[in-house]
Write an enzyme that holds these catalytic residues in place. Structure first.
Site, short mmCIF file in Angstrom:
data_model
loop_
_atom_site.label_atom_id
_atom_site.label_comp_id
_atom_site.label_asym_id
_atom_site.label_seq_id
_atom_site.Cartn_x
_atom_site.Cartn_y
_atom_site.Cartn_z
N THR A 1 -0.63 5.63 13.86
CA THR A 1 -1.51 5.20 13.13
C THR A 1 -1.11 5.03 11.49
O THR A 1 -1.53 4.01 10.76
CB THR A 1 -2.88 5.74 13.28
OG1 THR A 1 -3.28 5.30 14.50
CG2 THR A 1 -4.00 4.84 12.33
N SER B 1 2.39 6.82 19.50
CA SER B 1 2.82 8.11 19.89
C SER B 1 2.54 8.29 21.54
O SER B 1 3.09 9.23 22.12
CB SER B 1 2.48 9.23 19.27
OG SER B 1 0.88 9.35 19.64
N THR C 1 -1.15 10.30 16.10
CA THR C 1 -1.97 11.73 16.24
C THR C 1 -2.28 11.78 17.74
O THR C 1 -2.40 13.19 18.32
CB THR C 1 -3.41 11.33 15.68
OG1 THR C 1 -3.96 10.32 16.00
CG2 THR C 1 -3.04 11.39 14.20
N ASP C 2 -2.06 10.78 18.53
CA ASP C 2 -2.45 11.19 19.93
C ASP C 2 -1.74 12.20 20.66
O ASP C 2 -2.37 13.10 21.58
CB ASP C 2 -2.24 10.02 20.83
CG ASP C 2 -3.54 8.85 20.67
OD1 ASP C 2 -4.43 9.26 19.88
OD2 ASP C 2 -3.47 7.62 20.91
N1 ASP Z 1 -2.37 5.72 19.17
C1 ASP Z 1 -1.87 6.23 17.89
C2 ASP Z 1 -0.87 6.83 18.11
O1 ASP Z 1 -0.80 8.12 18.61
C3 ASP Z 1 -3.02 7.03 17.24
C4 ASP Z 1 -2.61 7.76 15.89
O2 ASP Z 1 -1.66 7.73 15.28
O3 ASP Z 1 -3.83 8.30 15.33
O4 ASP Z 1 0.38 6.40 17.59
#
Ligand code: ASP
Length: 395
Positions: free
Chosen positions: A12, A58, A91-92
């Site tokens: 993100t 991710s 973050t995932d």
């Molecule tokens: N879906 C995103 C990822 O994991 C979520 C994020 O980065 O917060 O790449």
């Protein structure tokens, strides 16, 4: 001024969407240099080198990509002119990558993971500030040899214990009952604590890794069908049980685990609860307790690294070698160097001496093509040979 490598993987922090909005965006869209441009003040903190390794959401992270990441970070940090690295990541699955790197990176230099909960196009995007602080943290002297770190919302986490606990707030991570390692205010770093667990340069997993075995996680829930385990065992070498409470499951699961481990699937008992301990598997009043305790007292066996004994598990070839070695080592075995097996680097550190000495004394041999297969199951026939060869040394 220190030089920090930014190793970008997407997420993100590199996401774009409708101007100003925090939802409905695409992760992994913009390059790291566009994000760095939004924090010109970083030029007063460090020289920056950018490495765009991938640009993915991710949830597309895989074992192969983990290895690309590990190898590249090690290579980048082997350059004496680079002092540390910051990894930008979605973050995932950031907590999973942080844990993997904690166990496998062979470097004492600071490595800090960071990301964002809001895309780069949102009002008050959190990515640039997290990145700024992560770079400051990677420059900080006290970050050296502290294991992989993560920086999010002014908080310093350990790569081992960080966990995503909220799926839309910017303060999305936590270490639950283990607290955090410290805080940051702007560029200032305040460390309070450190992990006592082995990491990076002392980890036994920090060697070159060419592939990662296929291991599945089976989540236990009320009424979970044991068929899940048979299905997973058909194409995985190991299964981690995310059990209820302190790593528990039904009798039907117990039966399936016993059957499948006899056939060679390796099980590790864990818990779906993120706080607490997975306790020992030795049950009060069971027939084996006296034997295990006597063998422990005589330094013949010890438990497994996760604190359990592995009561119902079949034995690996390397563990069988260690047990026999512990019995025989004072019985005149010669200390000559054993065979250099083609898969020697798969042998765990605790089993190397045992396998060397036993193979030099022909108590144990390899399995065809100069392989030892340390994690392979010991067959009943192999056990018979081992016992026969050992008896010769027992006086
Ligand atoms: N879906 C995103 C990822 O994991 C979520 C994020 O980065 O917060 O790449």
């Amino acid at each position: 001024m220190k030089t920090i490598a930014i190793v970008a993987t997407g997420g993100t922090i590199a996401g774009t969407g409708k101007k100003g909005k925090t939802a409905a965006y695409h992760a992994g869209e913009i390059d790291i240099d566009s994000i760095i441009e939004t924090i010109p003040e970083i030029n007063e903190v460090a020289h920056i080198k950018e490495y765009q390794l991938m640009n993915i959401d991710s949830n597309e992270m895989t074992h192969e990509k983990w290895l690309i990441l590990k190898n590249n970070i090690e290579e980048i940090l082997s350059d004496d002119t680079i002092d540390g690295a910051v990894v930008t990541h979605g973050t995932d699955t950031l907590d999973e990558t942080a844990y993997f790197l904690t166990l496998t990176l062979n470097t004492p230099k600071p490595v800090v993971l960071t990301g964002a909960m809001r895309p780069a196009t949102a009002t008050s995007a959190d990515g640039p500030f997290n990145l700024y602080q992560a770079i400051c943290l990677a420059c900080h002297g006290e970050s050296y040899n502290r294991g992989v770190l993560a920086l999010f919302s002014n908080t310093i986490y350990s790569g081992r214990d960080i966990e995503k606990v909220n799926n839309f707030k910017i303060d999305a991570f936590d270490q639950r009952s283990l607290g955090c390692l410290g805080y940051m205010q702007d560029q200032e770093v305040y460390f309070y604590t450190q992990t006592s667990k082995i990491h990076t340069i002392k980890s036994r997993f920090n060697k070159r890794i060419d592939s990662i075995k296929s291991v599945a996680i089976a989540f236990y829930y009320s009424g979970a069908d044991a068929k899940i385990l048979y299905d997973l065992a058909s194409d995985h070498e190991g299964i981690v049980i995310a059990g209820s409470g302190s790593g528990n499951y039904s009798q039907a699961w117990l039966k399936a685990i016993e059957e499948l481990s006899e056939k060679g699937t390796i099980f590790v008992r864990s818990s779906r609860i993120s706080q607490g301990i997975v306790f020992d598997d030795e049950k009060d009043g069971e027939w084996y307790l006296g034997y295990i305790s006597a063998a422990r007292k005589n330094n013949i066996v010890s438990g497994k690294g996760d604190g359990s004994f592995g009561i119902g598990e079949a034995i690996s070839r390397q563990d069988a070698a260690v047990i026999l070695y512990n019995i025989l080592k004072n019985n005149g075995l010669s200390n000559d160097k054993g065979i250099d097996f083609a898969d020697s680097d798969m042998i765990s550190d605790y089993a190397i001496d045992a396998i060397n000495v036993l193979s030099a004394n022909s108590v144990i041999n390899g399995v065809g093509d100069n392989m030892f297969s340390p994690l392979g199951r010991l067959t009943r026939a192999e056990a018979a040979k081992l016992i026969f060869e050992s008896i010769k040394y027992i006086k």
